[in-house]
Write an enzyme that holds these catalytic residues in place. Structure first.
Site, PDB file in Angstrom:
ATOM      1  N   TRP A  27      95.515  17.087 -20.466  1.00 15.00           N
ATOM      2  CA  TRP A  27      96.692  16.659 -19.717  1.00 15.00           C
ATOM      3  C   TRP A  27      96.625  17.260 -18.314  1.00 15.00           C
ATOM      4  O   TRP A  27      96.190  18.389 -18.141  1.00 15.00           O
ATOM      5  CB  TRP A  27      97.974  17.155 -20.400  1.00 15.00           C
ATOM      6  N   TYR A  62      99.523  22.259 -26.376  1.00 16.35           N
ATOM      7  CA  TYR A  62      99.981  22.662 -27.703  1.00 16.35           C
ATOM      8  C   TYR A  62      98.805  22.887 -28.650  1.00 16.35           C
ATOM      9  O   TYR A  62      98.887  23.717 -29.558  1.00 16.35           O
ATOM     10  CB  TYR A  62     100.929  21.601 -28.273  1.00 16.35           C
ATOM     11  N   VAL A  90      98.116  23.111 -18.453  1.00 13.78           N
ATOM     12  CA  VAL A  90      99.114  22.949 -17.397  1.00 13.78           C
ATOM     13  C   VAL A  90     100.308  22.203 -17.978  1.00 13.78           C
ATOM     14  O   VAL A  90     100.161  21.077 -18.456  1.00 13.78           O
ATOM     15  CB  VAL A  90      98.548  22.170 -16.189  1.00 13.78           C
ATOM     16  N   LEU A  91     101.458  22.842 -17.941  1.00  9.62           N
ATOM     17  CA  LEU A  91     102.699  22.220 -18.388  1.00  9.62           C
ATOM     18  C   LEU A  91     103.616  22.059 -17.185  1.00  9.62           C
ATOM     19  O   LEU A  91     103.829  23.018 -16.433  1.00  9.62           O
ATOM     20  CB  LEU A  91     103.376  23.081 -19.451  1.00  9.62           C
ATOM     21  N   SER A  95     112.136  15.777 -17.974  1.00  8.59           N
ATOM     22  CA  SER A  95     113.580  15.638 -18.158  1.00  8.59           C
ATOM     23  C   SER A  95     114.047  15.933 -19.583  1.00  8.59           C
ATOM     24  O   SER A  95     115.234  15.809 -19.875  1.00  8.59           O
ATOM     25  CB  SER A  95     114.010  14.229 -17.756  1.00  8.59           C
ATOM     26  N   THR A  96     113.135  16.341 -20.464  1.00  6.86           N
ATOM     27  CA  THR A  96     113.513  16.666 -21.840  1.00  6.86           C
ATOM     28  C   THR A  96     113.196  18.127 -22.128  1.00  6.86           C
ATOM     29  O   THR A  96     112.645  18.834 -21.284  1.00  6.86           O
ATOM     30  CB  THR A  96     112.747  15.781 -22.847  1.00  6.86           C
ATOM     31  N   HIS A  98     110.921  19.189 -24.065  1.00  7.90           N
ATOM     32  CA  HIS A  98     109.508  19.298 -24.450  1.00  7.90           C
ATOM     33  C   HIS A  98     108.839  20.491 -23.770  1.00  7.90           C
ATOM     34  O   HIS A  98     108.130  21.271 -24.402  1.00  7.90           O
ATOM     35  CB  HIS A  98     108.793  17.991 -24.101  1.00  7.90           C
ATOM     36  N   PHE A 123      95.338  34.560 -20.528  1.00  6.93           N
ATOM     37  CA  PHE A 123      96.445  33.603 -20.485  1.00  6.93           C
ATOM     38  C   PHE A 123      96.256  32.653 -19.305  1.00  6.93           C
ATOM     39  O   PHE A 123      96.550  32.984 -18.163  1.00  6.93           O
ATOM     40  CB  PHE A 123      97.783  34.340 -20.379  1.00  6.93           C
ATOM     41  N   ARG A 137      99.297  26.110  -7.319  1.00  9.94           N
ATOM     42  CA  ARG A 137      98.700  27.193  -8.099  1.00  9.94           C
ATOM     43  C   ARG A 137      97.260  26.907  -8.505  1.00  9.94           C
ATOM     44  O   ARG A 137      96.542  27.798  -8.928  1.00  9.94           O
ATOM     45  CB  ARG A 137      99.579  27.501  -9.308  1.00  9.94           C
TER      46      ARG A 137
END
Length: 169
Positions: A27, A62, A90-91, A95-96, A98, A123, A137
């Site tokens: 992702w 995940y 990368v997260l 809008s939720t 999640h 990490f 970043r």
């Protein structure tokens, strides 16, 4: 003067004798690729040989904890154990809820994984509120406003493997 960021190491570490695993999510691939490249370049500058950097992928952040455990186990089973591993993901908040669920669960799982695999787990999970923060970043925003955090992760991997890895004692 900025006070944030990784401080200078207490010495220069020689990574020429270590094997490093990088396992990354797919992702947000443009950002991931920049972070992986930064980690590899920094480790190479510290002596880690290209053939001693092993790269694997998982679908998303995940999946990083489980994938990392299996990756480490497989390398050991092949007789080529790793000295340190860098899971990279990368997260970016949407809008939720999640983002919160995945950030929290993945962070805790990666932290706990170190004891299970008996090696440093660096990490390498960016948790950003916006895409712009993630690009910055990774060192690839238009303004080049920040450095590539992958470089920090690469340096941390070498330091931790040399100071505390299986061959350090």
């Amino acid at each position: 003067m900025a006070v944030k960021g990784l401080g200078k190491p207490d010495q220069v570490y020689d990574g020429s004798k270590i094997r490093v695993g990088i396992i990354h999510a797919r992702w947000n691939r443009v950002i991931i690729d920049a972070l992986v490249k930064g980690a590899i370049e920094r480790m190479a500058s510290l002596g880690v040989e290209e053939n001693n950097i092993i790269i694997e992928t998982v679908p998303g952040s995940y999946e990083l904890p489980w994938g990392t455990k299996r990756f480490v186990d497989r390398q050991a089973k092949l007789g080529k154990p790793l000295d340190v591993v860098i899971p990279i993901g990368v997260l970016i908040k949407g809008s939720t809820m999640h983002f919160e669920y995945i950030s929290d669960s993945t962070t805790h799982a990666l932290m706990n994984l170190q004891e299970k695999v008996d090696m440093p787990v660096i990490f390498g999970l960016l948790t950003c509120m916006t895409e712009e923060q993630a690009l910055a970043r990774a060192g690839i925003d238009e303004a080049h406003s920040m450095h590539n955090h992958g470089e920090d992760w690469g340096a941390a991997a070498v330091e931790m493997a040399v100071k505390f890895g299986k061959n350090a004692f």
